[in-house]
Design a protein around this motif. Sequence first.
Motif, PDB file in Angstrom:
ATOM      1  N   LEU A   1      -6.176  12.499 -12.295  1.00 59.55           N
ATOM      2  CA  LEU A   1      -5.209  12.028 -11.304  1.00 59.55           C
ATOM      3  C   LEU A   1      -5.678  12.343  -9.890  1.00 59.55           C
ATOM      4  CD1 LEU A   1      -2.388  10.686 -11.726  1.00 59.55           C
ATOM      5  CD2 LEU A   1      -1.386  12.943 -11.372  1.00 59.55           C
TER       6      LEU A   1
ATOM      7  N   PRO B   1      -7.017   8.166  -8.717  1.00 59.92           N
ATOM      8  CA  PRO B   1      -5.954   7.469  -7.966  1.00 59.92           C
ATOM      9  C   PRO B   1      -5.504   8.192  -6.698  1.00 59.92           C
ATOM     10  CG  PRO B   1      -5.124   8.303 -10.068  1.00 59.92           C
ATOM     11  CD  PRO B   1      -6.594   8.466 -10.089  1.00 59.92           C
TER      12      PRO B   1
ATOM     13  N   ARG C   1      -7.857   7.850  -3.796  1.00 61.70           N
ATOM     14  CA  ARG C   1      -7.836   6.509  -3.202  1.00 61.70           C
ATOM     15  C   ARG C   1      -6.537   6.240  -2.450  1.00 61.70           C
ATOM     16  NH1 ARG C   1     -10.399   5.022  -8.335  1.00 61.70           N
ATOM     17  NH2 ARG C   1      -8.349   4.428  -9.162  1.00 61.70           N
TER      18      ARG C   1
ATOM     19  N   ALA D   1      -3.341   6.496  -3.715  1.00 58.25           N
ATOM     20  CA  ALA D   1      -2.245   5.953  -4.515  1.00 58.25           C
ATOM     21  C   ALA D   1      -1.028   6.874  -4.406  1.00 58.25           C
ATOM     22  CB  ALA D   1      -2.670   5.803  -5.974  1.00 58.25           C
TER      23      ALA D   1
ATOM     24  N   ALA E   1       0.463   8.544  -7.553  1.00 58.27           N
ATOM     25  CA  ALA E   1      -0.260   9.711  -8.071  1.00 58.27           C
ATOM     26  C   ALA E   1       0.243  10.994  -7.406  1.00 58.27           C
ATOM     27  CB  ALA E   1      -1.757   9.554  -7.854  1.00 58.27           C
TER      28      ALA E   1
END
Length: 203
Positions: free
Chosen positions: A73, A77, A80, A82, A85
């Motif tokens: 996690l 994600p 990046r 996210a 997450a």
Amino acid sequence: MLFIIAGALLFAGGLAMFLASTGDFLPHDLHYLGMTPDELCAIASCRVTDFMIHDRASLGGTLFGIGVLYLWLTAFPLSRGAQWAWWTWLISGVIGFATFLAYLGYGYLDTWHGIGTMLMVPLYVLGMARTRRLVNGPLDPRCLLHPGTWWARRDRFTLGRLLLIAGAAAVAGSGLIILRIGIGDTFVPEDIQFIGVTAEQLR
């Protein structure tokens, strides 16, 4: 910081599974029980010992699995940006740390568990604060309610995801049931059947 927590969970889970495989107890286990491993093994033909080892192996596997999930996690994600997450880390972390207080229900404080938890709390808070900068846009927990485009496909892949979701929900429900039993009744009928003595006799 979050990588450190994930690594600590992997280490703790691996250690618990190793101890379960060797059948060894930690010093604070024996101190709390007030007896030696041989004395404990003499009760119910060593079934209490086997039950405790099974419990430790289950805990170790759970910790190791969560450590793998947290590692992925954080590395992918969350790195990046996210937002889901970050919220997953926040919600699961708060719930995980809060369950440590369950010991108040049954009176046994695992000192190693307690020390490890106290060391990880500041790392968790700092890690969540620092990774907040990676998140795209303002924080909004409603991002967890957006399933994406897979839901509209209605194919075998959708069925596969639904089965995984059902499995996750079953694990979460089982965890709540085990938590309630651990604080209150302690044993389920299958436990007593395996050990071979009643809860009153064990007390």
